[in-house]
Design a protein around this motif. Structure first.
Motif, PDB file in Angstrom:
ATOM      1  N   ILE A   1       0.904  -1.241   0.064  1.00  0.00           N
ATOM      2  CA  ILE A   1       0.021  -0.030  -0.152  1.00  0.00           C
ATOM      3  C   ILE A   1       1.051   1.405  -0.008  1.00  0.00           C
ATOM      4  CG2 ILE A   1      -1.544   1.509   1.441  1.00  0.00           C
ATOM      5  CD1 ILE A   1      -2.783  -1.221   2.650  1.00  0.00           C
ATOM      6  N   ASN A   2       0.568   2.180  -0.883  1.00  0.00           N
ATOM      7  CA  ASN A   2       1.101   3.312  -0.935  1.00  0.00           C
ATOM      8  C   ASN A   2       0.194   4.580  -1.275  1.00  0.00           C
ATOM      9  OD1 ASN A   2       1.205   3.217  -3.517  1.00  0.00           O
ATOM     10  ND2 ASN A   2       3.401   3.475  -3.828  1.00  0.00           N
ATOM     11  N   GLY A   3       0.666   5.653  -1.566  1.00  0.00           N
ATOM     12  CA  GLY A   3      -0.181   6.775  -1.793  1.00  0.00           C
ATOM     13  C   GLY A   3      -0.026   7.985  -0.900  1.00  0.00           C
ATOM     14  N   ASN A   4      -1.009   8.429  -0.256  1.00  0.00           N
ATOM     15  CA  ASN A   4      -1.158   9.406   0.869  1.00  0.00           C
ATOM     16  C   ASN A   4      -1.386   8.601   2.028  1.00  0.00           C
ATOM     17  OD1 ASN A   4      -1.289  11.870   1.935  1.00  0.00           O
ATOM     18  ND2 ASN A   4      -3.488  11.860   1.850  1.00  0.00           N
ATOM     19  N   VAL A   5      -0.353   7.577   2.145  1.00  0.00           N
ATOM     20  CA  VAL A   5      -0.221   7.212   3.386  1.00  0.00           C
ATOM     21  C   VAL A   5       1.513   7.411   4.027  1.00  0.00           C
ATOM     22  CG1 VAL A   5      -1.849   5.324   3.164  1.00  0.00           C
ATOM     23  CG2 VAL A   5       0.408   4.903   2.466  1.00  0.00           C
ATOM     24  N   TYR A   6       1.642   7.270   5.402  1.00  0.00           N
ATOM     25  CA  TYR A   6       2.856   7.770   5.645  1.00  0.00           C
ATOM     26  C   TYR A   6       3.757   6.285   5.549  1.00  0.00           C
ATOM     27  CZ  TYR A   6       6.652   9.084   9.019  1.00  0.00           C
ATOM     28  OH  TYR A   6       7.781   9.748   9.651  1.00  0.00           O
ATOM     29  N   GLY A   7       4.688   6.414   4.634  1.00  0.00           N
ATOM     30  CA  GLY A   7       5.448   5.192   4.248  1.00  0.00           C
ATOM     31  C   GLY A   7       4.889   4.278   3.536  1.00  0.00           C
ATOM     32  N   ILE A   8       5.671   3.035   3.143  1.00  0.00           N
ATOM     33  CA  ILE A   8       5.166   1.986   2.266  1.00  0.00           C
ATOM     34  C   ILE A   8       4.682   0.985   3.369  1.00  0.00           C
ATOM     35  CG2 ILE A   8       5.838   0.423   0.560  1.00  0.00           C
ATOM     36  CD1 ILE A   8       6.061   2.736  -0.969  1.00  0.00           C
ATOM     37  N   TRP A   9       3.460   0.276   2.995  1.00  0.00           N
ATOM     38  CA  TRP A   9       3.148  -0.916   3.821  1.00  0.00           C
ATOM     39  C   TRP A   9       3.256  -2.118   3.028  1.00  0.00           C
ATOM     40  CZ3 TRP A   9       1.052  -0.643   8.700  1.00  0.00           C
ATOM     41  CH2 TRP A   9       0.948   0.644   9.390  1.00  0.00           C
ATOM     42  N   LEU A  10       3.914  -2.941   3.552  1.00  0.00           N
ATOM     43  CA  LEU A  10       4.221  -3.903   2.723  1.00  0.00           C
ATOM     44  C   LEU A  10       3.346  -5.256   3.312  1.00  0.00           C
ATOM     45  CD1 LEU A  10       8.140  -3.982   3.103  1.00  0.00           C
ATOM     46  CD2 LEU A  10       6.735  -3.380   0.950  1.00  0.00           C
ATOM     47  N   MET A  11       2.826  -6.266   2.124  1.00  0.00           N
ATOM     48  CA  MET A  11       2.009  -7.146   2.815  1.00  0.00           C
ATOM     49  C   MET A  11       3.093  -8.394   3.075  1.00  0.00           C
ATOM     50  SD  MET A  11      -0.803  -9.505   0.304  1.00  0.00           S
ATOM     51  CE  MET A  11      -1.452  -8.267  -0.350  1.00  0.00           C
ATOM     52  N   VAL A  12       2.694  -8.758   4.437  1.00  0.00           N
ATOM     53  CA  VAL A  12       3.505  -9.736   4.940  1.00  0.00           C
ATOM     54  C   VAL A  12       2.751 -11.238   4.741  1.00  0.00           C
ATOM     55  CG1 VAL A  12       4.989  -8.334   6.228  1.00  0.00           C
ATOM     56  CG2 VAL A  12       2.878  -9.412   7.091  1.00  0.00           C
ATOM     57  N   SER A  13       1.562 -11.276   4.930  1.00  0.00           N
ATOM     58  CA  SER A  13       0.714 -12.419   4.830  1.00  0.00           C
ATOM     59  C   SER A  13      -0.570 -12.241   4.090  1.00  0.00           C
ATOM     60  CB  SER A  13       0.750 -13.029   5.934  1.00  0.00           C
ATOM     61  OG  SER A  13      -0.129 -12.309   6.944  1.00  0.00           O
ATOM     62  N   HIS A  14      -1.237 -13.379   3.540  1.00  0.00           N
ATOM     63  CA  HIS A  14      -2.391 -13.168   3.149  1.00  0.00           C
ATOM     64  C   HIS A  14      -3.278 -14.520   3.248  1.00  0.00           C
ATOM     65  CE1 HIS A  14      -0.506 -14.428  -0.630  1.00  0.00           C
ATOM     66  NE2 HIS A  14      -1.456 -14.986  -0.766  1.00  0.00           N
ATOM     67  N   LYS A  15      -4.450 -14.567   3.288  1.00  0.00           N
ATOM     68  CA  LYS A  15      -5.334 -15.746   3.131  1.00  0.00           C
ATOM     69  C   LYS A  15      -6.388 -15.564   2.144  1.00  0.00           C
ATOM     70  CE  LYS A  15      -7.416 -19.248   5.709  1.00  0.00           C
ATOM     71  NZ  LYS A  15      -7.906 -20.034   6.879  1.00  0.00           N
ATOM     72  N   VAL A  16      -6.637 -16.325   1.249  1.00  0.00           N
ATOM     73  CA  VAL A  16      -7.775 -16.354   0.477  1.00  0.00           C
ATOM     74  C   VAL A  16      -8.967 -17.370   1.195  1.00  0.00           C
ATOM     75  CG1 VAL A  16      -8.782 -16.602  -1.859  1.00  0.00           C
ATOM     76  CG2 VAL A  16      -6.495 -15.841  -1.658  1.00  0.00           C
ATOM     77  N   LYS A  17     -10.034 -16.511   1.629  1.00  0.00           N
ATOM     78  CA  LYS A  17     -10.988 -17.128   2.446  1.00  0.00           C
ATOM     79  C   LYS A  17     -12.215 -17.844   1.422  1.00  0.00           C
ATOM     80  CE  LYS A  17     -10.753 -14.451   6.459  1.00  0.00           C
ATOM     81  NZ  LYS A  17     -11.475 -13.613   7.268  1.00  0.00           N
ATOM     82  N   SER A  18     -12.380 -17.246   0.203  1.00  0.00           N
ATOM     83  CA  SER A  18     -13.469 -17.724  -0.779  1.00  0.00           C
ATOM     84  C   SER A  18     -12.833 -16.870  -2.170  1.00  0.00           C
ATOM     85  CB  SER A  18     -14.833 -17.330  -0.579  1.00  0.00           C
ATOM     86  OG  SER A  18     -14.856 -15.721  -0.536  1.00  0.00           O
ATOM     87  N   ASP A  19     -13.733 -17.185  -3.238  1.00  0.00           N
ATOM     88  CA  ASP A  19     -13.534 -16.771  -4.462  1.00  0.00           C
ATOM     89  C   ASP A  19     -13.770 -15.108  -4.153  1.00  0.00           C
ATOM     90  OD1 ASP A  19     -16.378 -16.905  -4.270  1.00  0.00           O
ATOM     91  OD2 ASP A  19     -16.361 -17.445  -6.416  1.00  0.00           O
ATOM     92  N   ARG A  20     -14.184 -14.607  -3.424  1.00  0.00           N
ATOM     93  CA  ARG A  20     -14.717 -13.149  -3.185  1.00  0.00           C
ATOM     94  C   ARG A  20     -14.143 -12.364  -2.010  1.00  0.00           C
ATOM     95  NH1 ARG A  20     -18.162 -11.934  -7.051  1.00  0.00           N
ATOM     96  NH2 ARG A  20     -18.856  -9.975  -6.178  1.00  0.00           N
ATOM     97  N   LYS A  21     -13.468 -13.218  -1.148  1.00  0.00           N
ATOM     98  CA  LYS A  21     -12.924 -12.727   0.157  1.00  0.00           C
ATOM     99  C   LYS A  21     -11.577 -13.071   0.397  1.00  0.00           C
ATOM    100  CE  LYS A  21     -17.534 -12.073   2.401  1.00  0.00           C
ATOM    101  NZ  LYS A  21     -18.342 -12.136   3.470  1.00  0.00           N
ATOM    102  N   ALA A  22     -10.733 -12.156   1.189  1.00  0.00           N
ATOM    103  CA  ALA A  22      -9.367 -12.381   1.498  1.00  0.00           C
ATOM    104  C   ALA A  22      -8.886 -11.555   2.648  1.00  0.00           C
ATOM    105  CB  ALA A  22      -8.396 -12.317   0.366  1.00  0.00           C
TER     106      ALA A  22
END
Length: 148
Positions: free
Chosen positions: A71-92
């Motif tokens: 994530i970047n843009g109008n946020v303080y710094g860069i936010w890096l994705m450290v993990s993720h879990k896909v819960k369904s074909d529409r949610k994560a």
């Protein structure tokens, strides 16, 4: 008459090609809904993600190698994705850490359609932006639109 028919034929052919290309792009989007660049214009927040393979390089953090998102843009710094879990074909569920590792934020996303996702921070909001030289938390819920 011949010129008019040729011009009409060219317009029809061009329209057909554009519609076919649009269908291909749309099909690719639907095949991989958790991949792309999404933006919330109101807050100027950009989410880049590829939950299928770690194919992204965060600006200024190439030495880390590829990541599944940031994530970047109008946020303080860069936010890096450290993990993720896909819960369904529409949610994560996505877990982000700021660029110095001092804060983390969990975000639930939901695919609303082929061009829009819902962003909802779980727990208290941690991601901040600078407003009038002060750090202010970004909203915990908003929608993001896929950039083409």
């Amino acid at each position: 008459p011949l010129y008019q028919n040729s011009q009409t034929m060219l317009r029809t052919l061009t329209l057909g090609i554009l519609l076919a290309l649009s269908a291909i792009v749309s099909a690719q989007t639907l095949d991989k809904p958790f991949k792309g660049h999404f933006v919330n214009r109101e807050n100027n927040v950009h989410l880049y993600m590829d939950l299928y393979e770690e194919s992204l390089t965060a600006p200024g953090y190439g030495f880390l190698g590829n990541v599944p998102g940031y994530i970047n843009g109008n946020v303080y710094g860069i936010w890096l994705m450290v993990s993720h879990k896909v819960k369904s074909d529409r949610k994560a569920t996505l877990r982000f850490s700021n660029d110095i590792g001092s804060d983390a934020q969990t975000i639930d996303i939901e695919i609303l359609n082929d061009s829009t996702i819902s962003y909802r921070a779980t727990g208290s909001a941690v991601i901040k932006k600078v407003v009038n030289r002060k750090l202010v938390k970004i909203p915990t819920q908003f929608q993001m639109v896929r950039m083409k």
